[in-house]
Design an enzyme around this catalytic site. Structure first.
Site, PDB file in Angstrom:
ATOM      1  CG  ASP A   1      -1.938   0.976   1.355  1.00 39.74           C
ATOM      2  OD1 ASP A   1      -2.414   1.416   0.297  1.00 39.74           O
ATOM      3  OD2 ASP A   1      -2.313   1.342   2.496  1.00 39.74           O
TER       4      ASP A   1
ATOM      5  CG  ASN B   1      -7.311   0.991   0.266  1.00 37.85           C
ATOM      6  OD1 ASN B   1      -7.726   0.018  -0.358  1.00 37.85           O
ATOM      7  ND2 ASN B   1      -6.173   1.591  -0.031  1.00 37.85           N
TER       8      ASN B   1
END
Ligand code: 13P
Ligand code: ZN
Length: 287
Positions: free
Chosen positions: A81, A232
């Site tokens: 990420d 997310n």
């Protein structure tokens, strides 16, 4: 089963749901996400950031997660990420990640395309999917998302630029800025759904919503209906996990059995991940 990010998200895009992407930092959090995904029979993405890699060590995370993923009956992607450096992204690819993000959203469009293309070339050669970001997703507690709305607007993803970016960079998914921000929101987040629809009309690949913590479930559902395929979540999970620790300490401030502490934290986080999976509409999508 360990699965590429592209495979998981392409199916979600085709069938109009989203896959939960959950940030993890330690064994209990990893187990919480996988256990929730299995209970809900949902595909899932486990993601780690550069600071998590510094904290836990790259191989500790990649070996543990890929091993559990391979033994699981639900599709699981391991995603890096907000990668910002070429070197660490390559190290993640080499250690078994099935998806990486190159976040060059702080640069100009041209520079963002250039940096993203470099990663796409290597990652795709290795069968690894690539997410990138256009527009800036800021920190909810930072200098943005405040009084001046036109300031926020300037950071939003431009639909025409998004089309150019996706076509030129050859990415598999795109993180968008539509009023979302990382961390705890200081004011009620107000997503620009019109902007999202405009982007989705021009960009056919899966879209990613960063900063999902603190966004109302109905708003998340609406965002998913309008083209978001990856949601997310980090802060809400940290909150649940630390609430679990606090609960045990409040009952007995002398508690030193790490299994009691970690066990309660894991239970609390598992419940939150299951709720997020429900909102994403990915329940039973592993079947
Ligand atoms: P939150 O911490 O706001 O949920 O954001 C998570 C995220 O976007 C990870 O990339
Ligand atoms: Zn993010």
């Amino acid at each position: 089963m360990l699965t590429s990010g592209k495979e998981i998200l392409t199916k979600a895009n085709r069938q109009n749901y989203a896959v939960g992407a959950f940030n993890v930092n330690n064994m209990e959090q990893i187990q919480a996400v996988i256990s929730a995904a299995e209970q809900k029979m949902a595909p899932v993405i486990l993601q780690v950031t550069e600071s998590t890699i510094k904290y836990a060590g790259l191989f500790c995370l990649s070996d543990f997660i890929t091993n559990l993923a391979e033994k699981s009956f639900v599709p699981i992607a391991l995603h890096f990420d907000h990668g910002t450096t070429y070197d660490l992204i390559i190290q993640c690819i080499r250690s078994g990640f099935t998806s990486v993000m190159i976040d060059a959203s702080m640069f100009s469009l041209d520079e963002n395309i250039k940096k993203t293309k470099e990663i796409v070339k290597v990652a795709h050669a290795c069968g690894v999917s690539v997410e990138a970001e256009l527009g800036r997703v800021s920190e909810a507690e930072g200098p943005y998302f405040n009084e001046n709305e036109s300031e926020d607007d300037a950071m939003f993803t431009d639909p025409t630029e998004a089309e150019t970016f996706v076509n030129e960079a050859g990415i598999d998914s795109l993180g968008v800025s539509i009023g979302n921000a990382h961390g705890k929101y200081r004011k009620v987040p107000c997503l620009n759904f019109e902007r999202l629809r405009e982007i989705k009309a021009l960009v056919k690949i899966p879209l990613v919503l960063h900063g999902a913590s603190g966004i109302a479930p109905d708003d998340l559902r609406l965002a998913i209906r309008n083209g978001i395929n990856k949601v997310n979540t980090d802060t809400d999970l940290k909150q649940a996990f630390s609430d679990g620790l606090r609960e045990i300490f409040l009952a007995n401030s002398e508690e030193c059995d790490v299994r009691k502490l970690g066990g309660r934290a894991r239970e609390k986080m598992t419940e939150v991940v299951k709720e997020k999976i429900n909102i994403c509409g990915s329940t039973k999508m592993a079947l």
